[in-house]
Design an enzyme around this catalytic site. Structure first.
Site, PDB file in Angstrom:
ATOM      1  N   THR A 154      -9.354   1.199   5.733  1.00 26.32           N
ATOM      2  CA  THR A 154      -8.117   1.867   6.153  1.00 26.32           C
ATOM      3  C   THR A 154      -6.922   1.420   5.325  1.00 26.32           C
ATOM      4  OG1 THR A 154      -7.794   0.165   7.849  1.00 26.32           O
ATOM      5  CG2 THR A 154      -8.849   2.210   8.554  1.00 26.32           C
ATOM      6  N   SER A 158     -11.702 -13.484  -4.849  1.00 24.21           N
ATOM      7  CA  SER A 158     -10.774 -13.151  -5.941  1.00 24.21           C
ATOM      8  C   SER A 158      -9.333 -13.142  -5.451  1.00 24.21           C
ATOM      9  CB  SER A 158     -11.141 -11.810  -6.576  1.00 24.21           C
ATOM     10  OG  SER A 158     -11.075 -10.756  -5.648  1.00 24.21           O
ATOM     11  N   GLU A 190      -5.306  -7.354  -9.234  1.00 27.22           N
ATOM     12  CA  GLU A 190      -6.603  -6.748  -8.907  1.00 27.22           C
ATOM     13  C   GLU A 190      -6.689  -5.315  -9.442  1.00 27.22           C
ATOM     14  OE1 GLU A 190     -10.129  -7.881  -7.434  1.00 27.22           O
ATOM     15  OE2 GLU A 190      -8.476  -8.936  -6.497  1.00 27.22           O
ATOM     16  N   ASP A 213      -6.335  -7.734   1.628  1.00 30.21           N
ATOM     17  CA  ASP A 213      -6.888  -9.056   1.334  1.00 30.21           C
ATOM     18  C   ASP A 213      -5.802 -10.040   0.944  1.00 30.21           C
ATOM     19  OD1 ASP A 213      -9.257  -7.824   1.827  1.00 30.21           O
ATOM     20  OD2 ASP A 213      -9.971  -7.849  -0.241  1.00 30.21           O
TER      21      ASP A 213
END
Length: 388
Positions: free
Chosen positions: A35, A130, A162, A174
């Site tokens: 989402t 990461s 990223e 994240d």
């Protein structure tokens, strides 16, 4: 790993003392999957599995990186003036990206660094190793160069790294969870506005068990970008009649009324998941706040079913873990977490039943898949930080 061990390892590798030590957590998402790039809500927590660092400033313009997780790579040296993506620089492309975008934002980084890294997040597990590294580097640079940075700026630079440096088209969840995490709280984040609330995480006599499929998942090589593209196409089709920018703006009634505009059955399924998962995440927050853990568990189960049938990102390994977990005594709910296609699932389990749970789920998984899963207890912690 404690600070004295970090300092000792740093000195072994670089022959000098570290200036400071650091920690950056991993994350799990309790609910609200796929989402974050659809303008919806997510409910992640920062966890004590994470990435440790020790660092010192240098007098020259050389960056020296060493990871205990990739000892065979040795010390990787990079000129500060050469912060381009290079395959041979392997994992150090993540710190290079963070440094590149900090400089691009006008922050002065006028000398090199020695940086020692140790992570206990399993690689490819979907627990955000990461993003943890990106935020760790951000905190290191902020401390060593005395930069005045808002934490949200570091979060955005992690996402930029990223997306634009590594090339993974991920959302912001994240980095946000890792950078903004708080002790014993989940983060209810509206990814469309970046408004968030901390939701106290009182699990009573239960714990969150992380179940690692041990099937490595490479996000950039997965169907992640394909799912995102399907959702973006669905939005463009809905825009024929609706004034929306993301699927997260829709309620179920509106979606049902206008889903005929989406010309492909798979895209309808993808969009339906995004809309319903958004509603489930709001309901899950309310359940947590009311202490209704049984209701929270049912929402976890429904999330997994949607990710299996509508979003199609689970697979044999994750389904085996979730389905077997549902059958165990003392389990309130279970679902995959992260991008899918491998990685991890989570289960809300009565703490007195955890050992029986691990034995039963592990045995069944090994029978079906052919190798063992791994289990961890998720302990909730604060965001990326200086240790000493």
């Amino acid at each position: 790993m404690n600070t004295s061990q970090l300092r000792e390892k740093f000195k072994e590798v670089f022959g000098v003392e570290a200036d400071h030590t650091f920690f950056s957590p991993g994350r799990i998402n309790l609910i609200g999957e796929h989402t974050d790039y659809n303008g919806g809500n997510v409910l992640p927590v920062a966890i004590t599995l994470g990435t440790y660092g020790a660092a010192r400033k240098r007098d020259d313009k050389v960056l020296r990186f060493f990871s205990a997780n990739f000892e065979e790579k040795g010390i990787i040296e990079v000129p500060l003036e050469n912060l381009r993506f290079e395959n041979e620089h392997n994992w150090t492309n993540y710190p290079k990206g963070v440094l590149h975008f900090l400089q691009e934002a006008g922050h002065t980084i006028d000398s090199g660094m020695d940086i020692y890294i140790y992570g206990n997040i399993p690689n490819g597990s979907g627990l955000s190793s990461s993003s943890s590294l990106e935020l760790l580097i951000g905190v290191i640079v902020e401390k060593l160069y005395d930069l005045k940075l808002e934490r949200l700026d570091l979060v955005k630079i992690g996402k930029q790294t990223e997306n634009d440096f590594i090339g993974v088209n991920s959302g912001i969840m994240d980095q946000f969870a890792i950078g903004m995490g708080a002790d014993q709280c989940a983060i209810y984040l509206d990814t469309n506005t970046l408004k968030y609330d901390l939701v106290p995480l009182d699990l009573k006599d239960n714990v969150v068990v992380i179940m690692n499929t041990n099937k490595r998942r490479e996000l950039s090589d997965s169907k992640y970008n394909e799912r995102r593209a399907e959702c973006e196409t669905a939005v463009s089709e809905l825009q024929e009649k609706l004034d929306i920018q993301t699927l997260g703006e829709l309620d179920l009634w509106t979606f049902d009324a206008y889903s005929y505009l989406i010309k492909d059955e798979n895209r309808i399924k993808r969009a339906r998941h995004a809309v319903l998962e958004n509603q489930r995440t709001l309901q899950a927050r309310k359940a947590l706040e009311a202490g209704e853990l049984e209701g929270f568990g049912r929402l976890m189960n429904a999330s997994h079913v949607s990710l299996k049938y509508d979003y199609e990102v689970t697979g044999l390994e994750l389904d085996t873990l979730a389905h077997t977990a549902w059958e165990q005594e003392g389990v309130l709910g279970a679902r995959m977490t992260g991008a899918g296609f491998g990685g991890c699932a989570i289960a809300l389990v009565n703490k007195d039943k955890v050992e029986d749970f691990k034995k039963a789920v592990g045995q069944r998984y090994e029978e079906v898949v052919g190798y063992a899963p791994s289990f961890y207890i998720a302990e909730v912690t604060g965001g990326s930080r200086v240790l000493d």
